[in-house]
Design a protein around this motif. Sequence first.
Motif, mmCIF file in Angstrom:
data_model
loop_
_atom_site.group_PDB
_atom_site.id
_atom_site.type_symbol
_atom_site.label_atom_id
_atom_site.label_comp_id
_atom_site.label_asym_id
_atom_site.label_seq_id
_atom_site.Cartn_x
_atom_site.Cartn_y
_atom_site.Cartn_z
ATOM 1 N N LEU A 67 -5.007 22.558 21.807
ATOM 2 C CA LEU A 67 -4.476 22.600 20.446
ATOM 3 C C LEU A 67 -4.010 21.226 19.978
ATOM 4 O O LEU A 67 -4.216 20.847 18.818
ATOM 5 C CB LEU A 67 -3.323 23.599 20.369
ATOM 6 N N VAL A 68 -3.387 20.460 20.863
ATOM 7 C CA VAL A 68 -2.892 19.129 20.488
ATOM 8 C C VAL A 68 -4.036 18.128 20.380
ATOM 9 O O VAL A 68 -4.137 17.371 19.408
ATOM 10 C CB VAL A 68 -1.841 18.646 21.510
ATOM 11 N N GLU A 69 -4.927 18.126 21.380
ATOM 12 C CA GLU A 69 -5.933 17.063 21.443
ATOM 13 C C GLU A 69 -7.119 17.280 20.520
ATOM 14 O O GLU A 69 -7.775 16.318 20.107
ATOM 15 C CB GLU A 69 -6.417 16.896 22.893
ATOM 16 N N HIS A 70 -7.427 18.537 20.182
ATOM 17 C CA HIS A 70 -8.639 18.789 19.403
ATOM 18 C C HIS A 70 -8.419 19.542 18.093
ATOM 19 O O HIS A 70 -9.307 19.555 17.247
ATOM 20 C CB HIS A 70 -9.652 19.564 20.255
ATOM 21 N N LEU A 71 -7.263 20.173 17.925
ATOM 22 C CA LEU A 71 -7.062 20.987 16.733
ATOM 23 C C LEU A 71 -5.913 20.516 15.850
ATOM 24 O O LEU A 71 -5.512 21.214 14.917
ATOM 25 C CB LEU A 71 -6.866 22.459 17.131
ATOM 26 N N GLY A 72 -5.380 19.344 16.156
ATOM 27 C CA GLY A 72 -4.414 18.722 15.256
ATOM 28 C C GLY A 72 -3.014 19.290 15.271
ATOM 29 O O GLY A 72 -2.228 19.021 14.365
ATOM 30 N N TYR A 73 -2.665 20.071 16.295
ATOM 31 C CA TYR A 73 -1.311 20.610 16.377
ATOM 32 C C TYR A 73 -0.362 19.529 16.888
ATOM 33 O O TYR A 73 -0.742 18.653 17.664
ATOM 34 C CB TYR A 73 -1.255 21.787 17.357
ATOM 35 N N GLU A 74 0.911 19.611 16.454
ATOM 36 C CA GLU A 74 1.958 18.781 17.031
ATOM 37 C C GLU A 74 2.484 19.454 18.290
ATOM 38 O O GLU A 74 2.349 20.674 18.465
ATOM 39 C CB GLU A 74 3.097 18.580 16.021
ATOM 40 N N TRP A 75 3.117 18.665 19.163
ATOM 41 C CA TRP A 75 3.522 19.231 20.449
ATOM 42 C C TRP A 75 4.634 20.268 20.339
ATOM 43 O O TRP A 75 4.839 21.056 21.262
ATOM 44 C CB TRP A 75 3.883 18.133 21.436
ATOM 45 N N ASP A 76 5.322 20.312 19.203
ATOM 46 C CA ASP A 76 6.367 21.317 19.033
ATOM 47 C C ASP A 76 5.819 22.605 18.416
ATOM 48 O O ASP A 76 6.566 23.569 18.231
ATOM 49 C CB ASP A 76 7.494 20.775 18.148
ATOM 50 N N GLU A 77 4.516 22.642 18.107
ATOM 51 C CA GLU A 77 3.918 23.804 17.445
ATOM 52 C C GLU A 77 3.089 24.674 18.383
ATOM 53 O O GLU A 77 2.692 25.777 18.006
ATOM 54 C CB GLU A 77 2.990 23.348 16.309
ATOM 55 N N VAL A 78 2.810 24.194 19.591
ATOM 56 C CA VAL A 78 1.769 24.836 20.401
ATOM 57 C C VAL A 78 2.250 25.974 21.285
ATOM 58 O O VAL A 78 1.463 26.835 21.680
ATOM 59 C CB VAL A 78 1.037 23.795 21.271
ATOM 60 N N HIS A 79 3.525 26.018 21.613
ATOM 61 C CA HIS A 79 3.991 26.990 22.605
ATOM 62 C C HIS A 79 3.735 28.425 22.153
ATOM 63 O O HIS A 79 3.154 29.232 22.901
ATOM 64 C CB HIS A 79 5.477 26.790 22.911
ATOM 65 N N ASP A 80 4.157 28.760 20.951
ATOM 66 C CA ASP A 80 4.011 30.140 20.482
ATOM 67 C C ASP A 80 2.542 30.533 20.333
ATOM 68 O O ASP A 80 2.163 31.673 20.619
ATOM 69 C CB ASP A 80 4.750 30.329 19.162
ATOM 70 N N GLU A 81 1.713 29.597 19.878
ATOM 71 C CA GLU A 81 0.282 29.880 19.771
ATOM 72 C C GLU A 81 -0.310 30.176 21.151
ATOM 73 O O GLU A 81 -1.080 31.127 21.332
ATOM 74 C CB GLU A 81 -0.457 28.691 19.147
ATOM 75 N N ALA A 82 0.048 29.349 22.130
ATOM 76 C CA ALA A 82 -0.484 29.541 23.480
ATOM 77 C C ALA A 82 0.007 30.842 24.095
ATOM 78 O O ALA A 82 -0.715 31.482 24.869
ATOM 79 C CB ALA A 82 -0.097 28.352 24.364
ATOM 80 N N GLU A 83 1.234 31.255 23.752
ATOM 81 C CA GLU A 83 1.769 32.516 24.268
ATOM 82 C C GLU A 83 0.883 33.689 23.872
ATOM 83 O O GLU A 83 0.737 34.653 24.620
ATOM 84 C CB GLU A 83 3.190 32.744 23.739
ATOM 85 N N VAL A 84 0.298 33.621 22.695
ATOM 86 C CA VAL A 84 -0.587 34.689 22.219
ATOM 87 C C VAL A 84 -1.985 34.553 22.817
ATOM 88 O O VAL A 84 -2.553 35.503 23.367
ATOM 89 C CB VAL A 84 -0.668 34.674 20.677
ATOM 90 N N LEU A 85 -2.544 33.354 22.737
ATOM 91 C CA LEU A 85 -3.935 33.143 23.128
ATOM 92 C C LEU A 85 -4.166 33.293 24.621
ATOM 93 O O LEU A 85 -5.253 33.709 25.045
ATOM 94 C CB LEU A 85 -4.385 31.754 22.671
ATOM 95 N N GLU A 86 -3.165 32.977 25.429
ATOM 96 C CA GLU A 86 -3.369 33.004 26.889
ATOM 97 C C GLU A 86 -3.749 34.390 27.401
ATOM 98 O O GLU A 86 -4.380 34.521 28.455
ATOM 99 C CB GLU A 86 -2.112 32.519 27.605
ATOM 100 N N HIS A 87 -3.367 35.435 26.689
ATOM 101 C CA HIS A 87 -3.686 36.792 27.115
ATOM 102 C C HIS A 87 -5.075 37.236 26.660
ATOM 103 O O HIS A 87 -5.605 38.215 27.173
ATOM 104 C CB HIS A 87 -2.652 37.775 26.560
ATOM 105 N N ALA A 88 -5.644 36.527 25.687
ATOM 106 C CA ALA A 88 -6.891 36.988 25.075
ATOM 107 C C ALA A 88 -8.128 36.267 25.582
ATOM 108 O O ALA A 88 -9.230 36.801 25.487
ATOM 109 C CB ALA A 88 -6.794 36.820 23.551
#
Length: 232
Positions: free
Chosen positions: A94-115
């Motif tokens: 998310l940070v390196e390829h999708l333009g997210y800041e490092w404070d934005e990625v945790h909640d997104e990853a919490e969802v995606l990691e299960h899918a």
Amino acid sequence: MTGDAGTRLPTSNVSQDYLKAIYAAVEWGGPATSVSALAARMGVSPSTASETVRRLADEGLVHHERYGGISLTGRGREAALAMVRRHRLIETLLVEHLGYEWDEVHDEAEVLEHAVSDLLIERVDALLGHPVRDPHGDPIPSASGEVSLPPTRPLGEAPAGEGGRIVRISDAEPQVLRHLADVGMNLDAHVEVVETRPYVGTTLFAVTQPGESQPARVELGDPAVAAVWITR
């Protein structure tokens, strides 16, 4: 459900999250988590956390002595590391390829990691060049469950005149992450303690970015200092 290297993962997202949280409590040298601490971390009642821990123990994934700390079994640790690997690779993507800041990625990853599938995670790993750490400096376990932790210490333990290279910044508080980024407290920057100011709860640092020679002066409050880890 299987994880990396054929690790058998619990089918429940809740179980996966609990195993990850139990692992995270001790990853950087902290004490084993308790039911009450786990409940606070997961945002549930102690009775709900206790019931989930009991179920995980019945499944052979955790050890729990009554009124004692909770620890992972061998199987539980394998499953926890598989989930940690997923989470941290997704954060890095998310940070390196999708333009997210490092404070934005945790909640997104919490969802995606299960899918995501195992195949997708391995493709992400290859795309990123097999990174060994995520955007916050936390180590990314290998597909076989190996983890390499650098020798570190909390920045708050360094006395005046000492310091080191920043190797980890906790992502527990997004507002703290944003503030640290704003003042230049980034991974691999060199930081030295200039002066502690306990009477106002702050510390003054000299921070030198990689490739630069001139340090900048940065004053941080105790909560921000507590989020930073440096080389020992």
